[in-house]
Design a protein around this motif. Sequence first.
Motif, PDB file in Angstrom:
ATOM      1  N   LEU A 114      -9.262  66.337  57.615  1.00 27.46           N
ATOM      2  CA  LEU A 114      -8.287  65.627  58.421  1.00 27.46           C
ATOM      3  C   LEU A 114      -7.192  66.603  58.797  1.00 27.46           C
ATOM      4  O   LEU A 114      -6.633  67.264  57.948  1.00 27.46           O
ATOM      5  CB  LEU A 114      -7.712  64.462  57.608  1.00 27.46           C
ATOM      6  N   VAL A 115      -6.917  66.745  60.059  1.00 31.58           N
ATOM      7  CA  VAL A 115      -5.850  67.611  60.530  1.00 31.58           C
ATOM      8  C   VAL A 115      -4.721  66.715  61.009  1.00 31.58           C
ATOM      9  O   VAL A 115      -4.911  65.861  61.860  1.00 31.58           O
ATOM     10  CB  VAL A 115      -6.343  68.529  61.671  1.00 31.58           C
ATOM     11  N   LEU A 116      -3.548  66.903  60.434  1.00 29.52           N
ATOM     12  CA  LEU A 116      -2.395  66.073  60.756  1.00 29.52           C
ATOM     13  C   LEU A 116      -1.459  66.816  61.694  1.00 29.52           C
ATOM     14  O   LEU A 116      -1.213  67.999  61.512  1.00 29.52           O
ATOM     15  CB  LEU A 116      -1.637  65.722  59.473  1.00 29.52           C
ATOM     16  N   PRO A 117      -0.896  66.142  62.684  1.00 27.53           N
ATOM     17  CA  PRO A 117       0.064  66.799  63.566  1.00 27.53           C
ATOM     18  C   PRO A 117       1.422  66.886  62.878  1.00 27.53           C
ATOM     19  O   PRO A 117       1.704  66.145  61.952  1.00 27.53           O
ATOM     20  CB  PRO A 117       0.127  65.860  64.771  1.00 27.53           C
ATOM     21  N   SER A 165      -6.406  68.010  52.833  1.00 24.70           N
ATOM     22  CA  SER A 165      -6.110  67.926  54.267  1.00 24.70           C
ATOM     23  C   SER A 165      -5.558  69.256  54.750  1.00 24.70           C
ATOM     24  O   SER A 165      -5.021  70.035  53.973  1.00 24.70           O
ATOM     25  CB  SER A 165      -5.069  66.834  54.540  1.00 24.70           C
ATOM     26  N   THR A 166      -5.673  69.457  56.023  1.00 30.59           N
ATOM     27  CA  THR A 166      -5.112  70.632  56.659  1.00 30.59           C
ATOM     28  C   THR A 166      -4.005  70.168  57.593  1.00 30.59           C
ATOM     29  O   THR A 166      -4.181  69.202  58.331  1.00 30.59           O
ATOM     30  CB  THR A 166      -6.199  71.377  57.477  1.00 30.59           C
ATOM     31  N   LEU A 167      -2.888  70.846  57.534  1.00 34.78           N
ATOM     32  CA  LEU A 167      -1.758  70.526  58.394  1.00 34.78           C
ATOM     33  C   LEU A 167      -1.556  71.674  59.365  1.00 34.78           C
ATOM     34  O   LEU A 167      -1.363  72.817  58.949  1.00 34.78           O
ATOM     35  CB  LEU A 167      -0.483  70.327  57.558  1.00 34.78           C
ATOM     36  N   ARG A 168      -1.646  71.371  60.649  1.00 34.40           N
ATOM     37  CA  ARG A 168      -1.374  72.374  61.670  1.00 34.40           C
ATOM     38  C   ARG A 168       0.028  72.126  62.188  1.00 34.40           C
ATOM     39  O   ARG A 168       0.353  71.025  62.631  1.00 34.40           O
ATOM     40  CB  ARG A 168      -2.374  72.290  62.810  1.00 34.40           C
ATOM     41  N   VAL A 169       0.839  73.143  62.114  1.00 32.53           N
ATOM     42  CA  VAL A 169       2.236  73.043  62.535  1.00 32.53           C
ATOM     43  C   VAL A 169       2.401  73.858  63.809  1.00 32.53           C
ATOM     44  O   VAL A 169       2.173  75.063  63.816  1.00 32.53           O
ATOM     45  CB  VAL A 169       3.182  73.569  61.436  1.00 32.53           C
ATOM     46  N   LEU A 229       6.093  78.870  66.565  1.00 32.81           N
ATOM     47  CA  LEU A 229       5.006  79.143  65.637  1.00 32.81           C
ATOM     48  C   LEU A 229       3.873  78.160  65.826  1.00 32.81           C
ATOM     49  O   LEU A 229       4.033  77.069  66.376  1.00 32.81           O
ATOM     50  CB  LEU A 229       5.477  79.159  64.189  1.00 32.81           C
ATOM     51  N   ASP A 230       2.704  78.587  65.393  1.00 33.07           N
ATOM     52  CA  ASP A 230       1.501  77.768  65.394  1.00 33.07           C
ATOM     53  C   ASP A 230       0.719  78.239  64.169  1.00 33.07           C
ATOM     54  O   ASP A 230       0.030  79.254  64.216  1.00 33.07           O
ATOM     55  CB  ASP A 230       0.697  77.973  66.687  1.00 33.07           C
ATOM     56  N   ARG A 231       0.887  77.527  63.066  1.00 38.63           N
ATOM     57  CA  ARG A 231       0.261  77.925  61.793  1.00 38.63           C
ATOM     58  C   ARG A 231      -0.412  76.733  61.145  1.00 38.63           C
ATOM     59  O   ARG A 231      -0.026  75.601  61.353  1.00 38.63           O
ATOM     60  CB  ARG A 231       1.304  78.474  60.818  1.00 38.63           C
ATOM     61  N   THR A 232      -1.371  77.034  60.304  1.00 38.50           N
ATOM     62  CA  THR A 232      -2.094  76.009  59.569  1.00 38.50           C
ATOM     63  C   THR A 232      -1.873  76.220  58.084  1.00 38.50           C
ATOM     64  O   THR A 232      -1.857  77.347  57.594  1.00 38.50           O
ATOM     65  CB  THR A 232      -3.594  76.091  59.889  1.00 38.50           C
ATOM     66  N   VAL A 233      -1.671  75.116  57.390  1.00 42.21           N
ATOM     67  CA  VAL A 233      -1.515  75.172  55.934  1.00 42.21           C
ATOM     68  C   VAL A 233      -2.402  74.094  55.321  1.00 42.21           C
ATOM     69  O   VAL A 233      -2.615  73.050  55.914  1.00 42.21           O
ATOM     70  CB  VAL A 233      -0.041  74.996  55.501  1.00 42.21           C
TER      71      VAL A 233
END
Length: 167
Positions: free
Chosen positions: A1-4, A138-142, A163-167
Motif C-alpha cells: 500500500l502506497v500512501l500519499p 506500507s510504503t510512504l511516498r513523500v 523532494l520526492d522520496r519513499t520511506v
Amino acid sequence: LVLPALCLGGGAALAAPEPNAGFNQQPLVFKLPPRDVEYVEKTPEANQVEANKLFQQGNRRFEKRQLDAAIRLYRKAYRLWPHPIILFNKAINLGFLQNPLGAARMFKKVLRYKAGPITRDRYDEAARSYRKLMKRLSTLRVRCAEKGAKVFVDGKLFGQAPLDRTV
C-alpha cells in the motif's frame, strides 16, 4: 500500500484529499538487499567471550518469552561484538514483539553480509522472514514541491522540499 503525503509551506493550508486519491494498492516486490558487506572479525577475544555470555542469556530469556529482557541483552552483546548472528536473533525477537519494521530492518542488515558470518540456513531463514515482513509493511511516498518546506515523518525531519522520496 502506497500512501500519499501532504506538504505544507509558508501559509499553505491542509486540504482533505479525495477518498483513495493517490493510493496505489498494487503489491510491491521486495528484492533482497545486495550481499555487499564483508564481515571482518575485529573484536578482541575478551569482548567476544563477554558478548557470547550476554547472547546466551538473551537466548534463555527469549525461550522463556521474556522478550524485553532478551532485546536488552542482545543490544549489550552487539555493542561488545557486532556480529550478524546477534542481529539475526534480535530480528526474531522483534518479530515476536510485534515490531515488524524493527525486525525487517535487522534482517536487512543480516542479509547484506556476504557468505561466512552466518550459516546458509540462517541466511535463507532471514530472507524468507524479510520478504514476509515487507509484505506486511506500507510504503510512504513523500512528494513536496513547495521550495523550502520542511517535511516531517513520524515527528522527525524527513527532508526539505523540493523532494520526492519513499520511506
